[in-house]
Scaffold this motif. Sequence first.
Motif, PDB file in Angstrom:
ATOM      1  N   LEU A   1      14.267  19.207  31.396  1.00  0.00           N
ATOM      2  CA  LEU A   1      14.200  18.138  30.398  1.00  0.00           C
ATOM      3  C   LEU A   1      14.695  18.656  29.052  1.00  0.00           C
ATOM      4  CD1 LEU A   1      10.777  16.473  31.263  1.00  0.00           C
ATOM      5  CD2 LEU A   1      13.037  15.408  31.446  1.00  0.00           C
ATOM      6  N   GLY A   2      14.496  19.950  28.809  1.00  0.00           N
ATOM      7  CA  GLY A   2      14.972  20.547  27.567  1.00  0.00           C
ATOM      8  C   GLY A   2      16.478  20.489  27.425  1.00  0.00           C
ATOM      9  N   TYR A   3      17.183  20.487  28.541  1.00  0.00           N
ATOM     10  CA  TYR A   3      18.651  20.446  28.513  1.00  0.00           C
ATOM     11  C   TYR A   3      19.151  19.175  27.827  1.00  0.00           C
ATOM     12  CZ  TYR A   3      23.413  20.831  30.469  1.00  0.00           C
ATOM     13  OH  TYR A   3      24.775  20.936  30.632  1.00  0.00           O
ATOM     14  N   THR A   4      18.375  18.105  27.929  1.00  0.00           N
ATOM     15  CA  THR A   4      18.816  16.815  27.391  1.00  0.00           C
ATOM     16  C   THR A   4      18.724  16.738  25.872  1.00  0.00           C
ATOM     17  OG1 THR A   4      16.642  15.725  27.477  1.00  0.00           O
ATOM     18  CG2 THR A   4      17.931  15.761  29.506  1.00  0.00           C
ATOM     19  N   VAL A   5      17.928  17.618  25.255  1.00  0.00           N
ATOM     20  CA  VAL A   5      17.628  17.507  23.824  1.00  0.00           C
ATOM     21  C   VAL A   5      18.889  17.639  22.976  1.00  0.00           C
ATOM     22  CG1 VAL A   5      16.386  18.557  21.894  1.00  0.00           C
ATOM     23  CG2 VAL A   5      15.248  18.269  24.113  1.00  0.00           C
ATOM     24  N   GLY A   6      19.718  18.624  23.270  1.00  0.00           N
ATOM     25  CA  GLY A   6      20.939  18.819  22.488  1.00  0.00           C
ATOM     26  C   GLY A   6      21.855  17.610  22.545  1.00  0.00           C
ATOM     27  N   PHE A   7      22.002  17.016  23.729  1.00  0.00           N
ATOM     28  CA  PHE A   7      22.852  15.830  23.867  1.00  0.00           C
ATOM     29  C   PHE A   7      22.305  14.664  23.062  1.00  0.00           C
ATOM     30  CE2 PHE A   7      24.242  18.190  27.603  1.00  0.00           C
ATOM     31  CZ  PHE A   7      25.603  17.944  27.607  1.00  0.00           C
ATOM     32  N   ILE A   8      20.987  14.482  23.102  1.00  0.00           N
ATOM     33  CA  ILE A   8      20.385  13.388  22.338  1.00  0.00           C
ATOM     34  C   ILE A   8      20.675  13.551  20.849  1.00  0.00           C
ATOM     35  CG2 ILE A   8      18.190  12.344  21.624  1.00  0.00           C
ATOM     36  CD1 ILE A   8      17.154  12.955  24.470  1.00  0.00           C
ATOM     37  N   ILE A   9      20.527  14.776  20.339  1.00  0.00           N
ATOM     38  CA  ILE A   9      20.793  15.034  18.921  1.00  0.00           C
ATOM     39  C   ILE A   9      22.256  14.756  18.582  1.00  0.00           C
ATOM     40  CG2 ILE A   9      20.889  16.814  17.129  1.00  0.00           C
ATOM     41  CD1 ILE A   9      18.531  18.172  18.579  1.00  0.00           C
ATOM     42  N   VAL A  10      23.164  15.306  19.378  1.00  0.00           N
ATOM     43  CA  VAL A  10      24.596  15.182  19.089  1.00  0.00           C
ATOM     44  C   VAL A  10      25.054  13.730  19.142  1.00  0.00           C
ATOM     45  CG1 VAL A  10      26.896  15.688  19.990  1.00  0.00           C
ATOM     46  CG2 VAL A  10      25.214  17.511  19.806  1.00  0.00           C
ATOM     47  N   ILE A  11      24.660  13.017  20.189  1.00  0.00           N
ATOM     48  CA  ILE A  11      25.166  11.657  20.379  1.00  0.00           C
ATOM     49  C   ILE A  11      24.537  10.687  19.390  1.00  0.00           C
ATOM     50  CG2 ILE A  11      25.309   9.732  22.007  1.00  0.00           C
ATOM     51  CD1 ILE A  11      25.463  11.904  24.241  1.00  0.00           C
ATOM     52  N   MET A  12      23.236  10.791  19.179  1.00  0.00           N
ATOM     53  CA  MET A  12      22.583   9.882  18.231  1.00  0.00           C
ATOM     54  C   MET A  12      23.011  10.175  16.796  1.00  0.00           C
ATOM     55  SD  MET A  12      21.033   7.887  20.234  1.00  0.00           S
ATOM     56  CE  MET A  12      20.136   6.887  19.047  1.00  0.00           C
ATOM     57  N   ALA A  13      23.381  11.420  16.497  1.00  0.00           N
ATOM     58  CA  ALA A  13      23.871  11.777  15.156  1.00  0.00           C
ATOM     59  C   ALA A  13      25.367  11.513  14.997  1.00  0.00           C
ATOM     60  CB  ALA A  13      23.571  13.245  14.863  1.00  0.00           C
ATOM     61  N   ARG A  14      26.031  11.033  16.053  1.00  0.00           N
ATOM     62  CA  ARG A  14      27.454  10.691  16.027  1.00  0.00           C
ATOM     63  C   ARG A  14      28.330  11.891  15.707  1.00  0.00           C
ATOM     64  NH1 ARG A  14      28.656   5.941  18.223  1.00  0.00           N
ATOM     65  NH2 ARG A  14      30.402   5.650  16.782  1.00  0.00           N
ATOM     66  N   GLN A  15      27.950  13.046  16.231  1.00  0.00           N
ATOM     67  CA  GLN A  15      28.769  14.244  16.061  1.00  0.00           C
ATOM     68  C   GLN A  15      29.815  14.323  17.170  1.00  0.00           C
ATOM     69  OE1 GLN A  15      25.654  17.190  16.066  1.00  0.00           O
ATOM     70  NE2 GLN A  15      25.080  16.796  13.946  1.00  0.00           N
ATOM     71  N   GLN A  16      30.845  15.133  16.942  1.00  0.00           N
ATOM     72  CA  GLN A  16      31.984  15.184  17.853  1.00  0.00           C
ATOM     73  C   GLN A  16      31.737  16.191  18.974  1.00  0.00           C
ATOM     74  OE1 GLN A  16      34.845  13.406  17.950  1.00  0.00           O
ATOM     75  NE2 GLN A  16      34.193  12.129  16.254  1.00  0.00           N
ATOM     76  N   LEU A  17      31.576  15.693  20.185  1.00  0.00           N
ATOM     77  CA  LEU A  17      31.386  16.539  21.362  1.00  0.00           C
ATOM     78  C   LEU A  17      32.592  16.383  22.273  1.00  0.00           C
ATOM     79  CD1 LEU A  17      29.300  18.449  22.736  1.00  0.00           C
ATOM     80  CD2 LEU A  17      28.515  16.444  24.017  1.00  0.00           C
ATOM     81  N   PHE A  18      33.139  17.493  22.751  1.00  0.00           N
ATOM     82  CA  PHE A  18      34.399  17.438  23.493  1.00  0.00           C
ATOM     83  C   PHE A  18      34.337  16.509  24.701  1.00  0.00           C
ATOM     84  CE2 PHE A  18      37.207  18.932  26.876  1.00  0.00           C
ATOM     85  CZ  PHE A  18      38.427  18.803  26.237  1.00  0.00           C
ATOM     86  N   THR A  19      33.300  16.599  25.506  1.00  0.00           N
ATOM     87  CA  THR A  19      33.280  15.817  26.741  1.00  0.00           C
ATOM     88  C   THR A  19      33.143  14.315  26.495  1.00  0.00           C
ATOM     89  OG1 THR A  19      30.948  16.448  26.894  1.00  0.00           O
ATOM     90  CG2 THR A  19      32.499  17.609  28.324  1.00  0.00           C
ATOM     91  N   GLU A  20      32.613  13.912  25.348  1.00  0.00           N
ATOM     92  CA  GLU A  20      32.632  12.491  25.007  1.00  0.00           C
ATOM     93  C   GLU A  20      34.062  12.041  24.720  1.00  0.00           C
ATOM     94  OE1 GLU A  20      29.314  10.419  22.701  1.00  0.00           O
ATOM     95  OE2 GLU A  20      29.302  12.465  21.930  1.00  0.00           O
ATOM     96  N   ASN A  21      34.812  12.890  24.044  1.00  0.00           N
ATOM     97  CA  ASN A  21      36.179  12.533  23.672  1.00  0.00           C
ATOM     98  C   ASN A  21      37.123  12.466  24.860  1.00  0.00           C
ATOM     99  OD1 ASN A  21      35.976  12.155  20.857  1.00  0.00           O
ATOM    100  ND2 ASN A  21      35.790  14.344  20.582  1.00  0.00           N
ATOM    101  N   THR A  22      36.748  13.089  25.974  1.00  0.00           N
ATOM    102  CA  THR A  22      37.641  13.030  27.127  1.00  0.00           C
ATOM    103  C   THR A  22      37.753  11.622  27.683  1.00  0.00           C
ATOM    104  OG1 THR A  22      35.824  13.669  28.589  1.00  0.00           O
ATOM    105  CG2 THR A  22      37.263  15.429  27.820  1.00  0.00           C
ATOM    106  N   VAL A  23      36.759  10.767  27.446  1.00  0.00           N
ATOM    107  CA  VAL A  23      36.876   9.387  27.915  1.00  0.00           C
ATOM    108  C   VAL A  23      37.143   8.432  26.758  1.00  0.00           C
ATOM    109  CG1 VAL A  23      34.364   9.009  27.877  1.00  0.00           C
ATOM    110  CG2 VAL A  23      35.812   7.541  29.268  1.00  0.00           C
TER     111      VAL A  23
END
Length: 307
Positions: free
Chosen positions: A100-122
Motif C-alpha cells: 500500500l505504501g507504493y501507492t503514496v508517491g503516485f497519489i502525491i505526484v498525480i494530485m499535485a499535477r507534477q510531471q511523471l514520465f509514464t503519465e506523459n506516455t499516454v
Amino acid sequence: MSLNTHRADKNNDKNGPDVDSEEDDDGSEIEVDEENLPSRAAAVHEQIRMEGEKELERDGLALMWSAIAAGLSISASLVTKGILHEQLEDTPARFFLENLGYTVGFIIVIMARQQLFTENTVTAVLPVMHKPTLKNFGILFRLWGVVLGGNLIGAACASLAFIYLPLFEPSILQAFHSISMEVMEKDPSQMFVGGVVSGWLIATMVWMLPSAGAAKIWVILLMTYLVAIGNLTHIVVGSVEVLYLVLSGAIPLQHFLWPFALPTLAGNIIGGTFIFALISHAQIRNDLSNERKKAQKAPKEGPKSVK
C-alpha cells in the motif's frame, strides 16, 4: 478549464512550441462536451488530448522543474513501503500491507499535477496520434526527454538524501536496501515484460481519471497497487530504488542502465503508448472523423430560403 481558456492559454504561450492540430487549421476548439460527441469514450479521449496539447506546449524549464519535483515526490513510495516493511511483522499479510505504501508517491505526484514520465506516455501522445506530423513527433520527444531527465534527477537527489542525511534509522535504510534488491533479481526480459504491463496499467489509470470525480484518489490507489503487488517495473519508482543501490555502493552504475533502466523504459513506453494509447485512439478515431465531417457540412446543408 473552459475551451476558450485553453485556446487563450495556447495563444499566449510564447515559450513553448505550438502543436499541429486540425482545430488550429480551421480555427475551431477541441470539443469535450459528451453531448456533442459520438460516445463517452470520445469525450474522455478529447479531454485527455486537450490536456496533452497543454503539456506539449509548456515551457521547457517549467516542465523540468515539475519533473524534478515528481522525481522527489515519487520517492515517498519507497519511504512508505520501507517503513511498513520494517515495522510490520514478517507474516504473509505484510506483503499486501507494505505494498500500500507504493501507492503514496503516485497519489502525491498525480494530485499535485507534477510531471511523471509514464503519465506523459499516454496523455501527450494522443495529440500526435491525432495529427502525426514530424513537428508533433519532435515536440513529443522533447517533452519525454525533459520529463524523464527531470524525474531521474529528482530520483537521484532523493536517493542521496536517504543515504547521506540523518533522516531514517539504520533498520529502515536496511529495508530500503532489501526492497531495492528485489528489483535487481529480475533479468532484462522480466524487466521489459513487467514494464509493458505497468505502462498499460498506468495508462488505464490516466484514461479513468477524467471521469473519476471525487474518486480520483481511489482510482490511483487501485491501479498503482496492482503494479505493486504484481511486482511490475516502473522506470521512475524503480529509479529511486536502483539509484539508492548505486549511490550507496551496493551495485555498479552500469547495472542501473542494464538490466534495469533500458528494458523497463522500453516496456513502459510500449505498454502505455504503442498498445494502450494506440488502441484507445483507434477505437474512436473513425467516430470523431465522421462527427467532424458532419460538423463541417452542417452550414452548407442549412434550410433553403423561401422564395
